[in-house]
Scaffold this active site. Structure first.
Site, PDB file in Angstrom:
ATOM      1  N   TYR A 179      18.066  44.654  26.577  1.00 30.27           N
ATOM      2  CA  TYR A 179      17.445  44.369  25.287  1.00 30.27           C
ATOM      3  C   TYR A 179      17.796  45.480  24.297  1.00 30.27           C
ATOM      4  O   TYR A 179      18.036  45.215  23.125  1.00 30.27           O
ATOM      5  CB  TYR A 179      15.929  44.245  25.440  1.00 30.27           C
ATOM      6  CG  TYR A 179      15.527  43.102  26.339  1.00 30.27           C
ATOM      7  CD1 TYR A 179      15.525  41.796  25.866  1.00 30.27           C
ATOM      8  CD2 TYR A 179      15.168  43.319  27.666  1.00 30.27           C
ATOM      9  CE1 TYR A 179      15.171  40.733  26.687  1.00 30.27           C
ATOM     10  CE2 TYR A 179      14.816  42.266  28.490  1.00 30.27           C
ATOM     11  CZ  TYR A 179      14.817  40.980  27.996  1.00 30.27           C
ATOM     12  OH  TYR A 179      14.473  39.931  28.819  1.00 30.27           O
ATOM     13  N   ASN A 195      14.697  31.580  22.789  1.00 29.37           N
ATOM     14  CA  ASN A 195      16.018  30.959  22.762  1.00 29.37           C
ATOM     15  C   ASN A 195      15.903  29.471  23.094  1.00 29.37           C
ATOM     16  O   ASN A 195      15.453  29.114  24.179  1.00 29.37           O
ATOM     17  CB  ASN A 195      16.911  31.673  23.788  1.00 29.37           C
ATOM     18  CG  ASN A 195      18.245  31.000  23.996  1.00 29.37           C
ATOM     19  OD1 ASN A 195      18.665  30.159  23.226  1.00 29.37           O
ATOM     20  ND2 ASN A 195      18.911  31.388  25.072  1.00 29.37           N
ATOM     21  N   CYS A 200      20.616  33.855  27.644  1.00 32.48           N
ATOM     22  CA  CYS A 200      19.511  34.809  27.710  1.00 32.48           C
ATOM     23  C   CYS A 200      19.266  35.285  29.139  1.00 32.48           C
ATOM     24  O   CYS A 200      18.668  36.339  29.345  1.00 32.48           O
ATOM     25  CB  CYS A 200      18.243  34.222  27.096  1.00 32.48           C
ATOM     26  SG  CYS A 200      17.752  32.634  27.759  1.00 32.48           S
ATOM     27  N   HIS A 201      19.767  34.545  30.131  1.00 32.56           N
ATOM     28  CA  HIS A 201      19.618  34.977  31.518  1.00 32.56           C
ATOM     29  C   HIS A 201      20.426  36.249  31.805  1.00 32.56           C
ATOM     30  O   HIS A 201      20.160  36.939  32.789  1.00 32.56           O
ATOM     31  CB  HIS A 201      20.033  33.854  32.488  1.00 32.56           C
ATOM     32  CG  HIS A 201      21.456  33.431  32.371  1.00 32.56           C
ATOM     33  ND1 HIS A 201      21.886  32.532  31.399  1.00 32.56           N
ATOM     34  CD2 HIS A 201      22.555  33.776  33.079  1.00 32.56           C
ATOM     35  CE1 HIS A 201      23.187  32.346  31.532  1.00 32.56           C
ATOM     36  NE2 HIS A 201      23.625  33.090  32.543  1.00 32.56           N
ATOM     37  N   GLU A 211      27.290  33.490  38.607  1.00 34.08           N
ATOM     38  CA  GLU A 211      28.404  34.008  37.818  1.00 34.08           C
ATOM     39  C   GLU A 211      29.162  35.121  38.537  1.00 34.08           C
ATOM     40  O   GLU A 211      30.073  35.721  37.972  1.00 34.08           O
ATOM     41  CB  GLU A 211      27.893  34.472  36.449  1.00 34.08           C
ATOM     42  CG  GLU A 211      27.363  33.305  35.629  1.00 34.08           C
ATOM     43  CD  GLU A 211      26.863  33.701  34.248  1.00 34.08           C
ATOM     44  OE1 GLU A 211      26.952  34.892  33.876  1.00 34.08           O
ATOM     45  OE2 GLU A 211      26.394  32.804  33.525  1.00 34.08           O
TER      46      GLU A 211
END
Length: 169
Positions: A101, A124, A132-133, A159
């Site tokens: 953040y 979001n 946002c993850h 990912e």
């Protein structure tokens, strides 16, 4: 967020739950996790509204590890000017990468706005698509996610092996 009556909906099953897609001919407006069991069922591909077919296809490709970057038109309603700036910066965090953040606040030239960035991130409207993850605490630990921490953990693992703790890739 309420939707104008001309918005279309479809429902996409994923490994982490059912997603509701909402949009119009102008673009995708929302991607939301549905947690109420049995409330909605998946939309057959042949029944997906034309305006949502590309988003549906790209999300399926993302979950199939065939797509890393979304290329869609958006029709997001609402959000303050600050939230919209956060959402723009959020889109710069690449596949398999994470940022804090504080990183986002610094990119906005406002390092004191860490909490405000977190709040904007939590609002979001396009889960997964606007990643946002990929936003974590400054210490590297997982912090809140509107879809729940188990989903955030799954998305970050999905990912892999590309995941690295860097902002850009």
């Amino acid at each position: 967020m309420t939707s104008p009556p001309d918005f279309a909906f479809s429902y996409l099953p994923t490994p982490i739950g059912l997603l509701e897609l909402q949009g119009s001919d102008a673009g995708l407006a929302a991607v939301t996790f549905l947690d109420e069991p049995g409330v909605r069922s998946a939309t057959a591909l042949s029944d997906v509204p034309t305006c949502l077919r590309e988003a549906h296809r790209q999300l399926q490709a993302y979950f199939g590890r065939e797509l890393r970057d979304f290329s869609l038109r958006y029709d997001v309603c609402g959000g303050t000017a600050f939230q919209q700036r956060v959402w723009q910066v959020l889109q710069q965090v690449g596949y398999g990468r994470t940022a804090s953040y504080l990183d986002l606040a610094r990119l906005l030239d406002n390092p004191g706005a860490v909490r405000a960035v977190g709040a904007a991130n939590g609002q979001n409207p396009l889960a997964i698509v606007w990643p946002c993850h990929r936003i974590i605490g400054a210490s590297g630990q997982l912090t809140g996610y509107a879809g729940g921490l188990p989903r955030k953990r799954w998305l970050l693992a999905h990912e892999q092996p590309a995941a690295q703790t860097e902002l850009f890739g």
